[in-house]
Design an enzyme around this catalytic site. Structure first.
Site, PDB file in Angstrom:
ATOM      1  N   ARG A   1      39.822  -8.256  15.277  1.00 57.36           N
ATOM      2  CA  ARG A   1      39.388  -6.910  15.680  1.00 57.36           C
ATOM      3  C   ARG A   1      38.324  -7.016  16.761  1.00 57.36           C
ATOM      4  O   ARG A   1      37.398  -7.815  16.632  1.00 57.36           O
ATOM      5  CB  ARG A   1      38.762  -6.172  14.486  1.00 57.36           C
TER       6      ARG A   1
ATOM      7  N   THR B   1      35.629  -1.739  19.580  1.00 57.33           N
ATOM      8  CA  THR B   1      36.681  -0.721  19.377  1.00 57.33           C
ATOM      9  C   THR B   1      37.364  -0.841  18.016  1.00 57.33           C
ATOM     10  O   THR B   1      38.052   0.088  17.596  1.00 57.33           O
ATOM     11  CB  THR B   1      37.769  -0.863  20.447  1.00 57.33           C
TER      12      THR B   1
ATOM     13  N   ASP C   1      31.619  -7.960   6.036  1.00 62.86           N
ATOM     14  CA  ASP C   1      32.633  -8.689   6.809  1.00 62.86           C
ATOM     15  C   ASP C   1      33.124  -9.866   5.968  1.00 62.86           C
ATOM     16  O   ASP C   1      32.389 -10.835   5.752  1.00 62.86           O
ATOM     17  CB  ASP C   1      32.033  -9.171   8.129  1.00 62.86           C
TER      18      ASP C   1
ATOM     19  N   ASP D   1      33.098 -13.397   7.636  1.00 60.89           N
ATOM     20  CA  ASP D   1      31.737 -13.913   7.819  1.00 60.89           C
ATOM     21  C   ASP D   1      31.136 -14.371   6.497  1.00 60.89           C
ATOM     22  O   ASP D   1      30.454 -15.403   6.427  1.00 60.89           O
ATOM     23  CB  ASP D   1      30.839 -12.831   8.440  1.00 60.89           C
TER      24      ASP D   1
HETATM   25  C1  PRP Z   1      39.237  -8.319   9.242  1.00 65.91           C
HETATM   26  C2  PRP Z   1      40.138  -8.402   8.021  1.00 65.91           C
HETATM   27  C3  PRP Z   1      41.399  -7.732   8.486  1.00 65.91           C
HETATM   28  C4  PRP Z   1      40.880  -6.685   9.435  1.00 65.91           C
HETATM   29  C5  PRP Z   1      40.942  -5.344   8.787  1.00 65.91           C
HETATM   30  O1  PRP Z   1      39.546  -9.312  10.140  1.00 65.91           O
HETATM   31  O2  PRP Z   1      40.332  -9.706   7.568  1.00 65.91           O
HETATM   32  O3  PRP Z   1      42.290  -8.602   9.132  1.00 65.91           O
HETATM   33  O4  PRP Z   1      39.519  -7.018   9.731  1.00 65.91           O
HETATM   34  O5  PRP Z   1      40.551  -4.345   9.671  1.00 65.91           O
HETATM   35  P1  PRP Z   1      41.554  -3.244  10.211  1.00 65.91           P
HETATM   36  O6  PRP Z   1      42.312  -2.727   9.055  1.00 65.91           O
HETATM   37  O7  PRP Z   1      40.639  -2.208  10.808  1.00 65.91           O
HETATM   38  O8  PRP Z   1      42.430  -3.861  11.258  1.00 65.91           O
HETATM   39  P2  PRP Z   1      38.687  -9.561  11.492  1.00 65.91           P
HETATM   40  O9  PRP Z   1      39.372  -8.917  12.657  1.00 65.91           O
HETATM   41  O10 PRP Z   1      37.272  -9.192  11.258  1.00 65.91           O
HETATM   42  O11 PRP Z   1      38.860 -11.084  11.751  1.00 65.91           O
HETATM   43  P3  PRP Z   1      38.484 -12.382  10.870  1.00 65.91           P
HETATM   44  O12 PRP Z   1      39.435 -12.394   9.719  1.00 65.91           O
HETATM   45  O13 PRP Z   1      38.747 -13.468  11.839  1.00 65.91           O
HETATM   46  O14 PRP Z   1      37.055 -12.295  10.444  1.00 65.91           O
HETATM   47  N1  URA Z   2      36.904  -6.277   8.097  1.00 65.53           N
HETATM   48  C1  URA Z   2      36.022  -6.674   7.152  1.00 65.53           C
HETATM   49  O1  URA Z   2      35.861  -7.875   6.927  1.00 65.53           O
HETATM   50  N2  URA Z   2      35.333  -5.744   6.493  1.00 65.53           N
HETATM   51  C2  URA Z   2      35.472  -4.418   6.727  1.00 65.53           C
HETATM   52  O2  URA Z   2      34.809  -3.602   6.071  1.00 65.53           O
HETATM   53  C3  URA Z   2      36.396  -4.017   7.703  1.00 65.53           C
HETATM   54  C4  URA Z   2      37.101  -4.969   8.375  1.00 65.53           C
END
Ligand code: PRP
Ligand code: URA
Length: 207
Positions: free
Chosen positions: A102, A106, A198, A201
């Protein structure tokens, strides 16, 4: 109904630890494994199985063996925290990977990686991504799986937002979502509230 709310007390016990801001990455990882195992068991309740007979030390015993190919697809990176648990349950599963990130401003997800096994049309696909927030990542991943031939997909997530559930239902009404929690809302940064922060993280200590 495409959403299955998992009420198992052990699932919710692990979920409160995941939500707690004081939980350090080591414990967070262990709870992610525990909850994923339980959620995966729910999501695979109806896997096709065939009758078999084995011989115990005391004689023949009838039983059932899973008779379908299973493909597990973690959405990187956070979905990796759920993968070992699912493979513990289904060690013969094949594994596909979809990398989605993400945008921090945005919240729109873009794909940076994909590697899927062949013949997904013959497989039960279990897609794992702990957070379903806007639903943008889930819909992008599901679009990719559908284009690759999947038609039996279950998605497991640990916390969902109403917006994400609605988006998946709108684009992929046939996909079943297994989650223990549909939280209140998204905040201005598209984070789930109260959520757990997150997930990636907290899993990897990248804060
Ligand atoms: C997080 C999570 C999902 C996404 C959900 O990933 O693991 O994939 O956000 O959000 P959405 O429904 O609004 O798309 P992130 O993009 O933070 O990446 P990461 O897993 O690498 O931390
Ligand atoms: N991704 C996350 O890890 N947490 C949230 O709350 C939304 C997206």
């Amino acid at each position: 109904m495409s959403v299955f709310l998992v009420e198992h007390p052990l699932v919710h016990d692990a979920l409160v630890t995941l939500r707690d801001a004081a939980t350090p990455p080591e414990l967070f990882r262990r709870m992610a494994v525990r909850i994923s195992l339980l959620l995966a068991a729910e999501a695979t309740r109806d896997l096709p199985a065939t009758a078999v007979t084995v011989t115990t030390p005391l004689g023949p015993a009838d039983g059932r063996k899973v008779s379908t190919d299973v493909v597990v697809v973690p959405v990187l990176r956070a979905g990796l925290g759920m993968l070992d648990a699912v493979l513990e349950l289904i060690p013969y599963a094949r594994v596909g990977h979809i990398g989605l990130q993400r945008d921090e401003i945005t919240a729109v997800a873009s794909q940076y990686y994909a590697k899927l096994p062949t013949r997904l049309d013959r497989s039960v696909v279990v897609m794992i991504d702990p957070m379903l927030a806007t639903g943008g990542s889930a819909v992008a991943a599901l679009d990719l799986l559908m284009r690759a031939g999947s038609h039996d997909i279950r998605m497991i997530c640990i916390v969902a937002a109403p917006e994400g559930v609605r988006l998946v239902e709108q684009h992929h009404p046939e996909v079943r979502i297994y989650t223990p929690a549909i939280d209140r809302e998204l905040n201005a940064h598209k984070f789930i509230v109260p959520g757990l922060g997150d997930f990636g993280d907290r899993l990897y200590g990248t804060f």
